[in-house]
Design a protein around this motif. Sequence first.
Motif, PDB file in Angstrom:
ATOM      1  N   PHE A  87       0.845  -1.191   0.000  1.00 20.58           N
ATOM      2  CA  PHE A  87       0.000   0.000   0.000  1.00 20.58           C
ATOM      3  C   PHE A  87       0.887   1.251   0.000  1.00 20.58           C
ATOM      4  O   PHE A  87       1.991   1.241   0.555  1.00 20.58           O
ATOM      5  N   THR A  88       0.391   2.321  -0.598  1.00 16.20           N
ATOM      6  CA  THR A  88       1.117   3.590  -0.582  1.00 16.20           C
ATOM      7  C   THR A  88       0.231   4.679  -0.001  1.00 16.20           C
ATOM      8  O   THR A  88      -1.005   4.603  -0.069  1.00 16.20           O
ATOM      9  N   HIS A  89       0.881   5.680   0.565  1.00  9.66           N
ATOM     10  CA  HIS A  89       0.166   6.819   1.140  1.00  9.66           C
ATOM     11  C   HIS A  89      -0.522   7.576   0.008  1.00  9.66           C
ATOM     12  O   HIS A  89       0.119   8.003  -0.949  1.00  9.66           O
ATOM     13  N   ALA A  90      -1.837   7.736   0.116  1.00  9.86           N
ATOM     14  CA  ALA A  90      -2.601   8.423  -0.922  1.00  9.86           C
ATOM     15  C   ALA A  90      -3.094   9.786  -0.470  1.00  9.86           C
ATOM     16  O   ALA A  90      -3.278  10.674  -1.283  1.00  9.86           O
ATOM     17  N   ALA A  91      -3.322   9.943   0.844  1.00 11.37           N
ATOM     18  CA  ALA A  91      -3.809  11.222   1.361  1.00 11.37           C
ATOM     19  C   ALA A  91      -3.717  11.238   2.879  1.00 11.37           C
ATOM     20  O   ALA A  91      -3.766  10.183   3.519  1.00 11.37           O
ATOM     21  N   ASP A  92      -3.596  12.431   3.411  1.00 10.25           N
ATOM     22  CA  ASP A  92      -3.752  12.603   4.845  1.00 10.25           C
ATOM     23  C   ASP A  92      -5.243  12.704   5.143  1.00 10.25           C
ATOM     24  O   ASP A  92      -6.053  12.959   4.241  1.00 10.25           O
ATOM     25  N   THR A  93      -5.615  12.504   6.395  1.00 14.35           N
ATOM     26  CA  THR A  93      -7.009  12.649   6.808  1.00 14.35           C
ATOM     27  C   THR A  93      -7.049  13.575   8.018  1.00 14.35           C
ATOM     28  O   THR A  93      -6.013  13.909   8.587  1.00 14.35           O
ATOM     29  N   THR A  94      -8.240  13.952   8.415  1.00 14.82           N
ATOM     30  CA  THR A  94      -8.386  14.698   9.664  1.00 14.82           C
ATOM     31  C   THR A  94      -8.888  13.785  10.782  1.00 14.82           C
ATOM     32  O   THR A  94      -9.256  14.247  11.850  1.00 14.82           O
ATOM     33  N   PRO A 119      -2.714  10.295  14.193  1.00  7.66           N
ATOM     34  CA  PRO A 119      -3.415  10.589  12.936  1.00  7.66           C
ATOM     35  C   PRO A 119      -3.601   9.317  12.121  1.00  7.66           C
ATOM     36  O   PRO A 119      -2.780   8.392  12.187  1.00  7.66           O
ATOM     37  N   ARG A 120      -4.671   9.301  11.350  1.00  7.98           N
ATOM     38  CA  ARG A 120      -4.900   8.206  10.411  1.00  7.98           C
ATOM     39  C   ARG A 120      -4.578   8.713   9.012  1.00  7.98           C
ATOM     40  O   ARG A 120      -4.835   9.875   8.696  1.00  7.98           O
ATOM     41  N   VAL A 121      -4.014   7.845   8.206  1.00  8.07           N
ATOM     42  CA  VAL A 121      -3.695   8.193   6.826  1.00  8.07           C
ATOM     43  C   VAL A 121      -4.478   7.284   5.896  1.00  8.07           C
ATOM     44  O   VAL A 121      -4.861   6.174   6.270  1.00  8.07           O
ATOM     45  N   LEU A 122      -4.726   7.781   4.690  1.00  6.71           N
ATOM     46  CA  LEU A 122      -5.414   6.976   3.688  1.00  6.71           C
ATOM     47  C   LEU A 122      -4.341   6.298   2.839  1.00  6.71           C
ATOM     48  O   LEU A 122      -3.523   6.967   2.214  1.00  6.71           O
ATOM     49  N   MET A 123      -4.337   4.972   2.862  1.00  3.01           N
ATOM     50  CA  MET A 123      -3.386   4.172   2.101  1.00  3.01           C
ATOM     51  C   MET A 123      -4.161   3.426   1.021  1.00  3.01           C
ATOM     52  O   MET A 123      -5.302   3.015   1.237  1.00  3.01           O
ATOM     53  N   ARG A 124      -3.505   3.229  -0.125  1.00  3.73           N
ATOM     54  CA  ARG A 124      -4.177   2.542  -1.234  1.00  3.73           C
ATOM     55  C   ARG A 124      -3.281   1.493  -1.871  1.00  3.73           C
ATOM     56  O   ARG A 124      -2.065   1.658  -1.938  1.00  3.73           O
ATOM     57  N   LEU A 125      -3.941   0.457  -2.364  1.00  6.25           N
ATOM     58  CA  LEU A 125      -3.284  -0.570  -3.169  1.00  6.25           C
ATOM     59  C   LEU A 125      -4.112  -0.742  -4.436  1.00  6.25           C
ATOM     60  O   LEU A 125      -5.286  -1.110  -4.383  1.00  6.25           O
TER      61      LEU A 125
END
Length: 197
Positions: free
Chosen positions: A165-172, A179-185
């Motif tokens: 998975f790669t970092h796709a966006a930060d979140t609030t 913090p939680r981050v949005l990861m995508r594969l």
Amino acid sequence: MDVRPATVFDDVRAVIGPQNPTANVCWCLSYRIPSRRNRDLRGPARGALVEELCAADPPPGVLAHDGAEPVGWAAIAPRAETTFARNRKIPRLDDLPVWSLWCIRVRPGHRGRGISHALIDGAVAFAREHGAPVVEAYPLDNRGATVDRTMAYAGLRPNFEAAGFTHAADTTSTLAGHPRVLMRLDLRPARVTPGRR
């Protein structure tokens, strides 16, 4: 470690169900059903809903088994069928019908054996088999800090990075102070540029 679809309710109950059947535990429903229904659904009715989900196609996630014993759980479903579809803190990046992987749980006594890694891989394989073009996760970006295990259900960023998975966006969104981050594969076949090999 064998990871397979969560179609056997008794196995799901062994991992995420309460010891007392009348208890109002999560049952991994808080992101799966609307907030009001989640608040109103009490005690045994929560388990009954999960039993229905286990009989549905697709089932609500995957289970890791050590032999015949269920030892871990991962919740995964199309984002459109979860509360993440309307979540203002976790952005929607595009119109792809992504799947969300939002909960990973390993039973006490079985941790530290790589089961969470097997669950991530198994959940991705499950989503791929059901036609998902992309899998998203929303793990904690704890940067090496200790995380309370009861709040680590969202997973940790390094575990998802290890699965590709790669970092796709930060979140609030934050969880347990992290913090939680949005990861995508991306599961779509790689595109080949004409004239190149």
